[in-house]
Design an enzyme around this catalytic site. Structure first.
Site, PDB file in Angstrom:
ATOM      1  N   GLU A 205       0.806  -1.230   0.000  1.00 20.87           N
ATOM      2  CA  GLU A 205       0.000   0.000   0.000  1.00 20.87           C
ATOM      3  C   GLU A 205       0.837   1.278   0.000  1.00 20.87           C
ATOM      4  O   GLU A 205       0.845   2.028   0.987  1.00 20.87           O
ATOM      5  CB  GLU A 205      -0.938   0.021   1.218  1.00 20.87           C
ATOM      6  N   GLU A 386      -5.337  -8.630   1.285  1.00 22.19           N
ATOM      7  CA  GLU A 386      -5.960  -8.167   2.523  1.00 22.19           C
ATOM      8  C   GLU A 386      -7.429  -7.874   2.285  1.00 22.19           C
ATOM      9  O   GLU A 386      -7.806  -7.275   1.272  1.00 22.19           O
ATOM     10  CB  GLU A 386      -5.325  -6.864   3.051  1.00 22.19           C
TER      11      GLU A 386
HETATM   12  C1  FCB Z   1      -4.248  -2.204   5.771  1.00 20.61           C
HETATM   13  C2  FCB Z   1      -2.829  -2.421   6.260  1.00 20.61           C
HETATM   14  C3  FCB Z   1      -2.749  -3.457   7.364  1.00 20.61           C
HETATM   15  C4  FCB Z   1      -3.864  -3.269   8.373  1.00 20.61           C
HETATM   16  C5  FCB Z   1      -5.205  -3.218   7.681  1.00 20.61           C
HETATM   17  C6  FCB Z   1      -6.377  -3.074   8.630  1.00 20.61           C
HETATM   18  O1  FCB Z   1      -4.330  -0.976   5.119  1.00 20.61           O
HETATM   19  O2  FCB Z   1      -2.015  -2.829   5.188  1.00 20.61           O
HETATM   20  O3  FCB Z   1      -1.484  -3.375   7.959  1.00 20.61           O
HETATM   21  O4  FCB Z   1      -3.632  -2.104   9.079  1.00 20.61           O
HETATM   22  O5  FCB Z   1      -5.227  -2.150   6.778  1.00 20.61           O
END
Ligand code: FCB
Length: 479
Positions: A205, A386
């Site tokens: 990210e 994620e």
């Molecule tokens: C993402 C991050 C991860 C965690 C989630 C909830 O943006 O990459 O580390 O904080 O959100």
């Protein structure tokens, strides 16, 4: 152009005001009143689909001073008064550095096919440069060997926001040099683990570093300088490209790609102004990263918006975009929330938020973003690295944690991914955020995102209802 971030999502700067906005406006989609959340929907996934879970180094490892680890920007930031909730730090976190064998056994118990973790740069190079620290590398070797022994595929992220503090003192990602230091660090990691890691993620990210680290200042290094933030974006993208090239130079057949948090952007109404504002918003949220990495150019609308004398424009040198767009093998997609953009370029809330007030719960956004990247940038193998939900998890009398909201959330997002696959999206795996409760950055330990509950006082791990449900999904390959 003002951008939203996880800490300022919508027009609401604090958790409390976001909650009251929710009560005054949008009715929550009541996930918690879905008693049938764990009833199978009968959606079979393709054979060989990879079910996984994700973590990151600073959020779980602890052992902040062990085995020659140096300080990172997150050590500095979390130890600065007022930066994190309750002054929480990752000094101990969930002590994964010492308890990794137990955590590997948990993964086996769940039946995970794949585990996505990150490597701490300052364990490998305490001050971000020079000879590698063998003891730091040995930890990751033990971890990866333990995964392979349990038949779990390691998916290693090189950078999840924990820049060595010594490099930050020399400008961090504001400095072009950091991109080159990052590639050198990556070479050390490839030399130590290249024979056992089949999939690499370069940078997690980059947008969050840009927006939270350099615009709102809610994340390390805690700066507030919007024009400079886009110079940081360029150097992060350059670091990504250099790390891809460095892997290819080793002759490795491992696969590599970036991890972008993508946000579907929808106009808040049907005016031409909202359509135009949404387009530019999408440029900052998605195309800035996707176009540079996958098409070899920055989006013209974002460049024009920044202007020819902007730090972004001035930091781009001849040849940079060819490096940034070095061919990748896969794209890692992280999806949490959509944005609804008004004609003025602000955002509106349309769905219930989770405990993370920046997160609107909208499973169809997963379908929209997966099909969009395939349509616009494909065909490219995709992995979801994620997606998840924080819940007010409470340990019950029988050691039970009834996180039915999380079950319903995952079921609905898995179903959206299933629909995307049926419509031709080459999605090969899905990693839930997170395997375990952990240090949620500026939110400290208050938000629990894990499938597995961690009792922070004792470090005991307990499977939540969602973990037991996920185990069944994995075993049946069916949601
Ligand atoms: C993402 C991050 C991860 C965690 C989630 C909830 O943006 O990459 O580390 O904080 O959100």
């Amino acid at each position: 152009m003002s951008v939203p971030t996880r800490t300022t999502a919508g027009a609401t700067p604090t958790a409390d005001s976001a909650r009251s906005a929710l009560l005054n406006g949008v009715e929550p989609d009541d996930l918690s009143r879905d008693p049938a959340a764990d009833t199978p929907l009968g959606l079979a996934f393709p054979d060989g689909f990879g079910w996984g879970a994700a973590t990151s180094a600073y959020q779980i490892e602890g052992a902040a001073k062990d085995d020659g680890r140096g300080e990172s920007v997150w050590d500095t930031f979390s130890h600065t008064p007022g930066r994190t909730k309750n002054g929480d730090t990752g000094d101990v976190a969930i002590d994964h550095y010492h308890r990794y064998a137990e955590d590997l056994d948990l993964m086996r118990e769940l039946g995970l096919h794949s585990y996505r973790f990150s490597i701490s740069w300052s364990r490998v190079q305490a001050d971000g440069t020079g000879a590698p620290n063998q003891r730091g590398l040995d930890f990751y070797r033990r971890l990866v060997d333990g995964l392979l022994e349990r038949n779990i595929e390691p998916l290693a992220t090189l950078y999840h926001w924990d820049t060595p503090q010594a490099l930050q003192d020399r400008g961090g990602w504001e400095s072009r040099d950091t991109a080159y230091r990052f590639a050198e660090y990556a070479e050390h990691v490839y030399a130590a683990l290249g024979d056992v890691v089949p999939v690499w993620i370069t940078i997690n990210e980059p947008k969050t570093v840009v927006q939270n680290g350099y615009i709102t200042g809610h994340h390390a290094p805690g700066k507030r300088d919007e024009p400079l933030a886009y110079q940081v974006a360029h150097h992060l993208q350059l670091g990504h490209g250099l790390a891809v090239q460095a892997l290819r130079a080793t002759g490795s057949s491992a696969r590599i790609g970036p991890a972008f948090n993508l946000h579907p952007c929808y106009p808040a109404d049907d005016t031409a102004a909202a359509a135009a504002a949404t387009r530019l918003y999408d440029g900052y949220e998605n195309r800035l990263y996707l176009d540079s990495a996958l098409r070899g150019h920055y989006p013209a609308d974002v460049l024009a918006d920044q202007g020819p004398d902007s730090p972004l424009a001035r930091s781009i040198r001849d040849g940079d975009l060819a490096i940034i767009s070095a061919p990748v093998d896969l794209l890692a997609v992280q999806y949490y929330t959509p944005y609804y953009v008004t004609g003025e370029g602000s955002t509106e809330q349309r769905h219930a938020t989770s405990e993370a007030f920046w997160q609107q719960i909208y499973p169809d956004g997963m379908y929209d973003i997966l099909t969009r990247v395939t349509r616009d940038y494909g065909p490219l193998p995709l992995t979801v690295t994620e997606n998840g939900l924080p819940c007010p998890d409470v340990l019950g009398p029988e050691d039970d944690i009834n996180d039915v909201e999380r079950v319903a959330f995952l079921r609905d997002h898995f179903a959206a991914a299933h629909r995307a696959i049926a419509d031709g999206v080459p999605l090969e795996s899905y990693h839930v955020w997170s395997l375990l409760d952990n240090f949620e950055w500026d939110q400290g330990y208050e938000e629990r995102w894990g499938l597995v509950y961690v009792d922070y006082a004792t470090q005991r791990r307990i499977l939540k209802r969602s973990a037991l449900w996920y185990k069944r999904v994995i075993a049946d390959n069916t949601v």
